[in-house]
Design a protein around this motif. Sequence first.
Motif, short mmCIF file in Angstrom:
data_model
loop_
_atom_site.label_atom_id
_atom_site.label_comp_id
_atom_site.label_asym_id
_atom_site.label_seq_id
_atom_site.Cartn_x
_atom_site.Cartn_y
_atom_site.Cartn_z
N ASN A 88 0.82 -1.21 0.00
CA ASN A 88 0.00 0.00 0.00
C ASN A 88 0.86 1.26 0.00
O ASN A 88 0.53 2.24 -0.67
CB ASN A 88 -0.95 0.01 1.19
N ASP A 89 1.95 1.24 0.75
CA ASP A 89 2.87 2.39 0.75
C ASP A 89 3.49 2.59 -0.63
O ASP A 89 3.60 3.73 -1.11
CB ASP A 89 3.97 2.20 1.79
N ALA A 90 3.92 1.49 -1.27
CA ALA A 90 4.53 1.59 -2.60
C ALA A 90 3.51 2.08 -3.62
O ALA A 90 3.82 2.89 -4.49
CB ALA A 90 5.09 0.23 -3.03
N ARG A 91 2.27 1.61 -3.51
CA ARG A 91 1.22 2.05 -4.43
C ARG A 91 0.93 3.53 -4.25
O ARG A 91 0.73 4.26 -5.22
CB ARG A 91 -0.04 1.24 -4.22
N ALA A 92 0.94 4.01 -3.01
CA ALA A 92 0.68 5.42 -2.75
C ALA A 92 1.78 6.32 -3.32
O ALA A 92 1.52 7.46 -3.70
CB ALA A 92 0.54 5.65 -1.24
N PHE A 148 4.21 1.00 -8.79
CA PHE A 148 3.22 -0.06 -8.96
C PHE A 148 3.86 -1.43 -9.14
O PHE A 148 3.29 -2.43 -8.72
CB PHE A 148 2.28 0.26 -10.11
N GLU A 149 5.01 -1.51 -9.77
CA GLU A 149 5.67 -2.81 -9.95
C GLU A 149 6.10 -3.37 -8.60
O GLU A 149 5.92 -4.56 -8.32
CB GLU A 149 6.88 -2.67 -10.88
N GLU A 150 6.67 -2.53 -7.75
CA GLU A 150 7.05 -2.96 -6.40
C GLU A 150 5.82 -3.36 -5.59
O GLU A 150 5.84 -4.35 -4.84
CB GLU A 150 7.81 -1.84 -5.70
N ALA A 151 4.74 -2.61 -5.76
CA ALA A 151 3.49 -2.93 -5.05
C ALA A 151 2.95 -4.28 -5.47
O ALA A 151 2.46 -5.05 -4.64
CB ALA A 151 2.46 -1.84 -5.29
N LYS A 152 3.05 -4.60 -6.75
CA LYS A 152 2.58 -5.91 -7.23
C LYS A 152 3.42 -7.04 -6.64
O LYS A 152 2.89 -8.09 -6.27
CB LYS A 152 2.62 -5.96 -8.75
N LYS A 153 4.73 -6.84 -6.53
CA LYS A 153 5.59 -7.88 -5.94
C LYS A 153 5.26 -8.10 -4.47
O LYS A 153 5.15 -9.24 -4.01
CB LYS A 153 7.06 -7.48 -6.10
#
Length: 124
Positions: free
Chosen positions: A79-83, A87-92
């Motif tokens: 959630n922090d990465a998406r914010a 987005f690639e890190e958030a998907k991982k």
Amino acid sequence: MAQIYNDRQVLVDVNELQHTDRYFSPESQYYRTQIHSGREIDRGYESEPRDYMCSAMMACICCCWPLGLIAMYFANSANDARAQGHFEEAKKKNRLAKVMIISSVISGILIVGAFVVIQFYSQQ
């Protein structure tokens, strides 16, 4: 100087530009564009990463809590990465959270099943 438009409209020197990704997030979609040496390569729309925090909390409360806590950590990191727009890190991180949620549910089922079997055979 060449002007490349993104959500911040920053002036960028095309000769110094190697590789960037930029993201737009209208209505749960993000638009991804790669820029190599001033030439944009359109990669189209992709869906935004999901939020697994609620599932991780339920896995922590109802199933195996140590694995649920790990799932909550990865869901929060995603959630922090998406914010921040990564987005690639958030998907991982979401993939790791999902694996930990599933592991927590399976472990919880196995623990409850073992407890029921032990109670059944101890009464006989």
